[in-house]
Design a protein around this motif. Structure first.
Motif, PDB file in Angstrom:
ATOM      1  N   ILE A  58       0.854  -1.190   0.000  1.00  0.00           N
ATOM      2  CA  ILE A  58       0.000   0.000   0.000  1.00  0.00           C
ATOM      3  C   ILE A  58       0.888   1.238   0.000  1.00  0.00           C
ATOM      4  O   ILE A  58       1.866   1.304   0.726  1.00  0.00           O
ATOM      5  N   GLU A  59       0.540   2.174  -0.827  1.00  0.00           N
ATOM      6  CA  GLU A  59       1.313   3.407  -0.921  1.00  0.00           C
ATOM      7  C   GLU A  59       0.735   4.455   0.021  1.00  0.00           C
ATOM      8  O   GLU A  59      -0.466   4.472   0.283  1.00  0.00           O
ATOM      9  N   VAL A 112      -3.241   5.697   1.201  1.00  0.00           N
ATOM     10  CA  VAL A 112      -3.714   5.813   2.578  1.00  0.00           C
ATOM     11  C   VAL A 112      -4.260   7.219   2.817  1.00  0.00           C
ATOM     12  O   VAL A 112      -5.327   7.391   3.406  1.00  0.00           O
ATOM     13  N   THR A 113      -3.552   8.223   2.329  1.00  0.00           N
ATOM     14  CA  THR A 113      -4.003   9.598   2.481  1.00  0.00           C
ATOM     15  C   THR A 113      -5.335   9.816   1.768  1.00  0.00           C
ATOM     16  O   THR A 113      -6.256  10.419   2.325  1.00  0.00           O
ATOM     17  N   TYR A 114      -5.458   9.303   0.553  1.00  0.00           N
ATOM     18  CA  TYR A 114      -6.696   9.436  -0.213  1.00  0.00           C
ATOM     19  C   TYR A 114      -7.858   8.766   0.521  1.00  0.00           C
ATOM     20  O   TYR A 114      -8.937   9.348   0.652  1.00  0.00           O
ATOM     21  N   LYS A 115      -7.634   7.560   1.013  1.00  0.00           N
ATOM     22  CA  LYS A 115      -8.708   6.831   1.701  1.00  0.00           C
ATOM     23  C   LYS A 115      -9.078   7.520   3.015  1.00  0.00           C
ATOM     24  O   LYS A 115     -10.244   7.542   3.399  1.00  0.00           O
ATOM     25  N   LEU A 174     -12.765   8.922   3.870  1.00  0.00           N
ATOM     26  CA  LEU A 174     -13.480   8.551   5.085  1.00  0.00           C
ATOM     27  C   LEU A 174     -13.979   9.788   5.823  1.00  0.00           C
ATOM     28  O   LEU A 174     -15.121   9.828   6.289  1.00  0.00           O
ATOM     29  N   LEU A 175     -13.152  10.814   5.897  1.00  0.00           N
ATOM     30  CA  LEU A 175     -13.555  12.040   6.583  1.00  0.00           C
ATOM     31  C   LEU A 175     -14.616  12.809   5.800  1.00  0.00           C
ATOM     32  O   LEU A 175     -15.479  13.461   6.392  1.00  0.00           O
ATOM     33  N   ILE A 185      -8.462   2.122   8.934  1.00  0.00           N
ATOM     34  CA  ILE A 185      -8.923   3.127   7.975  1.00  0.00           C
ATOM     35  C   ILE A 185      -9.307   2.464   6.660  1.00  0.00           C
ATOM     36  O   ILE A 185     -10.396   2.710   6.119  1.00  0.00           O
ATOM     37  N   LEU A 186      -8.458   1.606   6.142  1.00  0.00           N
ATOM     38  CA  LEU A 186      -8.726   0.951   4.863  1.00  0.00           C
ATOM     39  C   LEU A 186      -9.977   0.079   4.934  1.00  0.00           C
ATOM     40  O   LEU A 186     -10.802   0.086   4.013  1.00  0.00           O
TER      41      LEU A 186
END
Length: 75
Positions: free
Chosen positions: A7-8, A12-15, A19-20, A60-61
């Motif tokens: 995972i890049e 993670v930042t995008y997901k 979510l927010l 988060i994912l």
């Protein structure tokens, strides 16, 4: 095979941002993610899945996937 194996950080930042955006209350969502990560850390102590992915990132994912793709959960 674990789909979260490689995972890049940009993903993670995008997901996390996704979510927010979806959440109605950012504070509650943050607490839910933290609770899930903590619970998972202690429940899965005997299971060594992937030490490269921290419990908070995995939480988060998983939460984003559950919200965006509810068929994963099996409604």
């Amino acid at each position: 095979m674990n789909k979260y194996k490689k995972i890049e950080s940009s993903q993670v930042t995008y997901k996390t941002e996704k979510l927010l955006e979806i959440s109605q209350n950012r504070y509650i969502m943050t607490v839910q993610v933290a609770d899930r990560a903590k619970r998972r850390k202690y429940e899965d102590i005997d299971i060594v899945e992937d030490p490269l992915i921290k419990p908070i990132i995995r939480a988060i994912l998983e939460m984003v996937d559950e919200i965006i793709q509810p068929e994963i959960v099996g409604c």
